[in-house]
Design a protein around this motif. Structure first.
Motif, PDB file in Angstrom:
ATOM      1  N   PRO A 224     -11.343  28.553  50.683  1.00 33.52           N
ATOM      2  CA  PRO A 224     -11.118  29.998  50.501  1.00 33.52           C
ATOM      3  C   PRO A 224     -10.644  30.352  49.092  1.00 33.52           C
ATOM      4  CG  PRO A 224     -10.291  29.310  52.629  1.00 33.52           C
ATOM      5  CD  PRO A 224     -10.665  28.056  51.900  1.00 33.52           C
ATOM      6  N   ARG A 225      -9.740  29.526  48.546  1.00 34.44           N
ATOM      7  CA  ARG A 225      -9.259  29.812  47.192  1.00 34.44           C
ATOM      8  C   ARG A 225     -10.341  29.549  46.158  1.00 34.44           C
ATOM      9  NH1 ARG A 225      -6.125  33.304  44.746  1.00 34.44           N
ATOM     10  NH2 ARG A 225      -5.394  32.545  42.711  1.00 34.44           N
ATOM     11  N   VAL A 226     -11.055  28.458  46.319  1.00 32.58           N
ATOM     12  CA  VAL A 226     -12.129  28.134  45.383  1.00 32.58           C
ATOM     13  C   VAL A 226     -13.196  29.224  45.393  1.00 32.58           C
ATOM     14  CG1 VAL A 226     -14.046  26.540  44.963  1.00 32.58           C
ATOM     15  CG2 VAL A 226     -11.758  25.645  45.393  1.00 32.58           C
ATOM     16  N   ASP A 227     -13.561  29.689  46.572  1.00 24.36           N
ATOM     17  CA  ASP A 227     -14.578  30.734  46.666  1.00 24.36           C
ATOM     18  C   ASP A 227     -14.077  32.049  46.069  1.00 24.36           C
ATOM     19  OD1 ASP A 227     -16.394  29.031  47.784  1.00 24.36           O
ATOM     20  OD2 ASP A 227     -16.141  29.743  49.838  1.00 24.36           O
ATOM     21  N   PHE A 228     -12.807  32.363  46.279  1.00 24.67           N
ATOM     22  CA  PHE A 228     -12.251  33.580  45.681  1.00 24.67           C
ATOM     23  C   PHE A 228     -12.328  33.513  44.160  1.00 24.67           C
ATOM     24  CE2 PHE A 228      -8.659  35.692  43.645  1.00 24.67           C
ATOM     25  CZ  PHE A 228      -8.877  37.012  44.030  1.00 24.67           C
ATOM     26  N   LEU A 229     -11.940  32.381  43.593  1.00 23.36           N
ATOM     27  CA  LEU A 229     -11.989  32.237  42.138  1.00 23.36           C
ATOM     28  C   LEU A 229     -13.428  32.296  41.631  1.00 23.36           C
ATOM     29  CD1 LEU A 229      -9.351  29.375  41.811  1.00 23.36           C
ATOM     30  CD2 LEU A 229      -9.040  31.753  41.100  1.00 23.36           C
ATOM     31  N   THR A 230     -14.343  31.677  42.374  1.00 24.93           N
ATOM     32  CA  THR A 230     -15.761  31.719  41.999  1.00 24.93           C
ATOM     33  C   THR A 230     -16.276  33.151  41.998  1.00 24.93           C
ATOM     34  OG1 THR A 230     -16.119  29.511  42.927  1.00 24.93           O
ATOM     35  CG2 THR A 230     -18.070  30.892  42.606  1.00 24.93           C
ATOM     36  N   CYS A 231     -15.902  33.912  43.022  1.00 24.51           N
ATOM     37  CA  CYS A 231     -16.332  35.313  43.116  1.00 24.51           C
ATOM     38  C   CYS A 231     -15.717  36.146  41.993  1.00 24.51           C
ATOM     39  CB  CYS A 231     -15.939  35.898  44.465  1.00 24.51           C
ATOM     40  SG  CYS A 231     -16.850  35.201  45.867  1.00 24.51           S
ATOM     41  N   ALA A 232     -14.456  35.889  41.672  1.00 20.49           N
ATOM     42  CA  ALA A 232     -13.804  36.631  40.588  1.00 20.49           C
ATOM     43  C   ALA A 232     -14.506  36.375  39.259  1.00 20.49           C
ATOM     44  CB  ALA A 232     -12.331  36.237  40.502  1.00 20.49           C
ATOM     45  N   ILE A 233     -14.888  35.133  39.012  1.00 22.83           N
ATOM     46  CA  ILE A 233     -15.606  34.803  37.780  1.00 22.83           C
ATOM     47  C   ILE A 233     -16.948  35.533  37.744  1.00 22.83           C
ATOM     48  CG2 ILE A 233     -16.796  32.934  36.553  1.00 22.83           C
ATOM     49  CD1 ILE A 233     -14.518  31.073  37.545  1.00 22.83           C
ATOM     50  N   ALA A 234     -17.648  35.554  38.865  1.00 24.67           N
ATOM     51  CA  ALA A 234     -18.947  36.229  38.924  1.00 24.67           C
ATOM     52  C   ALA A 234     -18.809  37.722  38.643  1.00 24.67           C
ATOM     53  CB  ALA A 234     -19.590  35.998  40.290  1.00 24.67           C
ATOM     54  N   VAL A 235     -17.792  38.355  39.224  1.00 19.51           N
ATOM     55  CA  VAL A 235     -17.569  39.787  38.990  1.00 19.51           C
ATOM     56  C   VAL A 235     -17.225  40.034  37.524  1.00 19.51           C
ATOM     57  CG1 VAL A 235     -16.017  41.730  39.509  1.00 19.51           C
ATOM     58  CG2 VAL A 235     -16.893  40.302  41.362  1.00 19.51           C
ATOM     59  N   ALA A 236     -16.367  39.194  36.959  1.00 23.59           N
ATOM     60  CA  ALA A 236     -15.993  39.353  35.551  1.00 23.59           C
ATOM     61  C   ALA A 236     -17.193  39.162  34.637  1.00 23.59           C
ATOM     62  CB  ALA A 236     -14.891  38.353  35.200  1.00 23.59           C
ATOM     63  N   GLU A 237     -18.060  38.213  34.961  1.00 25.42           N
ATOM     64  CA  GLU A 237     -19.251  37.986  34.135  1.00 25.42           C
ATOM     65  C   GLU A 237     -20.187  39.178  34.188  1.00 25.42           C
ATOM     66  OE1 GLU A 237     -19.616  33.114  34.188  1.00 25.42           O
ATOM     67  OE2 GLU A 237     -20.666  34.288  35.716  1.00 25.42           O
ATOM     68  N   GLN A 238     -20.272  39.832  35.331  1.00 24.98           N
ATOM     69  CA  GLN A 238     -21.090  41.040  35.420  1.00 24.98           C
ATOM     70  C   GLN A 238     -20.542  42.118  34.499  1.00 24.98           C
ATOM     71  OE1 GLN A 238     -23.990  41.897  37.256  1.00 24.98           O
ATOM     72  NE2 GLN A 238     -24.102  39.684  37.405  1.00 24.98           N
ATOM     73  N   LEU A 239     -19.229  42.260  34.463  1.00 21.56           N
ATOM     74  CA  LEU A 239     -18.624  43.275  33.603  1.00 21.56           C
ATOM     75  C   LEU A 239     -18.720  42.886  32.138  1.00 21.56           C
ATOM     76  CD1 LEU A 239     -15.505  44.139  35.754  1.00 21.56           C
ATOM     77  CD2 LEU A 239     -17.510  45.555  35.363  1.00 21.56           C
ATOM     78  N   ASP A 240     -18.863  41.612  31.853  1.00 27.94           N
ATOM     79  CA  ASP A 240     -19.074  41.154  30.481  1.00 27.94           C
ATOM     80  C   ASP A 240     -20.483  41.488  29.996  1.00 27.94           C
ATOM     81  OD1 ASP A 240     -16.954  40.202  29.125  1.00 27.94           O
ATOM     82  OD2 ASP A 240     -17.308  38.086  29.521  1.00 27.94           O
ATOM     83  N   ASP A 241     -21.445  41.510  30.966  1.00 26.84           N
ATOM     84  CA  ASP A 241     -22.850  41.634  30.592  1.00 26.84           C
ATOM     85  C   ASP A 241     -23.371  43.069  30.643  1.00 26.84           C
ATOM     86  OD1 ASP A 241     -22.918  38.942  30.276  1.00 26.84           O
ATOM     87  OD2 ASP A 241     -23.754  38.525  32.257  1.00 26.84           O
ATOM     88  N   VAL A 242     -22.704  43.952  31.387  1.00 27.74           N
ATOM     89  CA  VAL A 242     -23.241  45.292  31.580  1.00 27.74           C
ATOM     90  C   VAL A 242     -22.180  46.315  31.208  1.00 27.74           C
ATOM     91  CG1 VAL A 242     -24.736  44.523  33.439  1.00 27.74           C
ATOM     92  CG2 VAL A 242     -22.488  45.424  34.003  1.00 27.74           C
ATOM     93  N   LEU A 243     -22.643  47.559  31.107  1.00 32.67           N
ATOM     94  CA  LEU A 243     -21.729  48.663  30.882  1.00 32.67           C
ATOM     95  C   LEU A 243     -20.747  48.741  32.039  1.00 32.67           C
ATOM     96  CD1 LEU A 243     -21.051  51.187  29.160  1.00 32.67           C
ATOM     97  CD2 LEU A 243     -22.616  52.462  30.634  1.00 32.67           C
ATOM     98  N   VAL A 244     -19.464  48.771  31.715  1.00 38.08           N
ATOM     99  CA  VAL A 244     -18.446  48.721  32.756  1.00 38.08           C
ATOM    100  C   VAL A 244     -18.440  50.019  33.546  1.00 38.08           C
ATOM    101  CG1 VAL A 244     -15.986  48.499  33.229  1.00 38.08           C
ATOM    102  CG2 VAL A 244     -17.049  47.130  31.424  1.00 38.08           C
ATOM    103  N   GLU A 245     -18.672  49.912  34.842  1.00 43.56           N
ATOM    104  CA  GLU A 245     -18.576  51.053  35.732  1.00 43.56           C
ATOM    105  C   GLU A 245     -17.172  51.099  36.320  1.00 43.56           C
ATOM    106  OE1 GLU A 245     -20.754  53.343  36.223  1.00 43.56           O
ATOM    107  OE2 GLU A 245     -22.442  52.477  35.151  1.00 43.56           O
ATOM    108  N   PRO A 246     -16.661  52.294  36.610  1.00 49.60           N
ATOM    109  CA  PRO A 246     -15.297  52.385  37.152  1.00 49.60           C
ATOM    110  C   PRO A 246     -15.093  51.553  38.414  1.00 49.60           C
ATOM    111  CG  PRO A 246     -16.089  54.544  36.485  1.00 49.60           C
ATOM    112  CD  PRO A 246     -17.247  53.608  36.352  1.00 49.60           C
TER     113      PRO A 246
END
Length: 271
Positions: free
Chosen positions: A168-190
């Motif tokens: 559960p912790r590993v998956d949470f961290l993996t998901c957080a990284i994925a979300v952050a990478e999306q915000l790194d690559d695209v225009l940040v939506e609220p």
């Protein structure tokens, strides 16, 4: 024809994103599988385009030369959930999948729409095994039973669909990284910024303790630092569980989990 091309182009984009995510975490086996599927999808796309009938210019009315705008294609709940899982790259709860869809895909999902989704997928698989390119299946516990409220993609390796003590912790961290990478690559939506801020508050060192927007790069760095502590043991646990699943479960149970005693008893009571 156009609908199939749209589906293929969407799938090609998903596969490319999946390859990038797999390479970031050095999951070479998954990257190899996704690249093979990507090449197949691209060959199919080329074949469809090259065999599309071309009209005779002499028979074309100039007034009709302006192409009609294509009607927007409705993305089903099932497709939206699949897209969310592919973006996250790990087993996830419905509320996170809904939040990701709203933040990055313009999704219209609601949590109650996902309530019976896994059961519907299991019925579909039983009626026509492997009749679909993918299924929305269950994450499996150490008892090889379905983990409550966790969805996974059937195309993932079995080990990624298992849940060990640290998963559960590993998956949470993996998901957080994925979300952050999306915000790194695209225009940040609220909505995306708010989602990342909520996740960052549960990662040591990811924020300054204020309630403002989180820095995606800092979140990625902090999440990877903690992930490095857990990932080796979690990978080992998941591999052992996946081996048990492979030897003890049939095709359906490997995707949707073995029935527990309580489930069997409940089915007998209800008929």
């Amino acid at each position: 024809m156009s609908d199939r091309l749209d589906d293929l182009e969407r799938r090609i984009d998903e596969l490319r994103a999946g390859v990038r995510r797999a390479m970031r975490v050095k999951d070479t086996a998954t990257a190899r599988t996704l690249r093979a599927e990507l090449r197949g999808a691209e060959r199919t796309w080329d074949a469809l385009v090259s065999t599309a009938p071309a009209g005779d210019p002499k028979d074309t009315d100039p007034k009709d030369s302006e192409p009609e705008p294509a009607a927007p294609r409705l993305v089903t709940v099932r497709e939206q959930v699949h897209q969310g899982l592919l973006l996250l790259g790990a087993c996830a709860q419905p509320r996170l999948i809904v939040a990701v869809g709203a933040a990055f895909r313009g999704g219209t999902l609601r949590s109650n729409q996902l309530t019976s989704l896994r059961r519907d997928e299991e019925r579909s698989f039983k009626s026509s095994p492997y009749g679909r390119p993918y299924y929305l299946c269950a994450a499996l516990t150490d008892r090889l039973s379905p983990a409550r409220g966790l969805l996974a993609a059937s195309t993932w390796p079995q080990a990624r669909r298992m849940v060990g003590p640290l998963s559960p912790r590993v998956d949470f961290l993996t998901c957080a990284i994925a979300v952050a990478e999306q915000l790194d690559d695209v225009l940040v939506e609220p909505a995306g910024a708010r989602l990342l801020a909520r996740m960052a508050r549960n990662i040591p060192g990811a924020t300054d303790g204020d309630l403002g927007p989180s820095d995606p790069g800092r979140v990625i760095e902090a999440a990877r630092a903690e992930l490095a502590v857990h990932v080796e043991r979690d990978t080992q646990d998941r591999a052992e569980l996946a081996e048990r699943a492979a030897t003890q479960l049939g095709d359906t149970a490997r995707l949707f989990g073995a029935a527990t005693l309580s489930t069997v008893a409940r089915k007998r009571i209800t008929g």
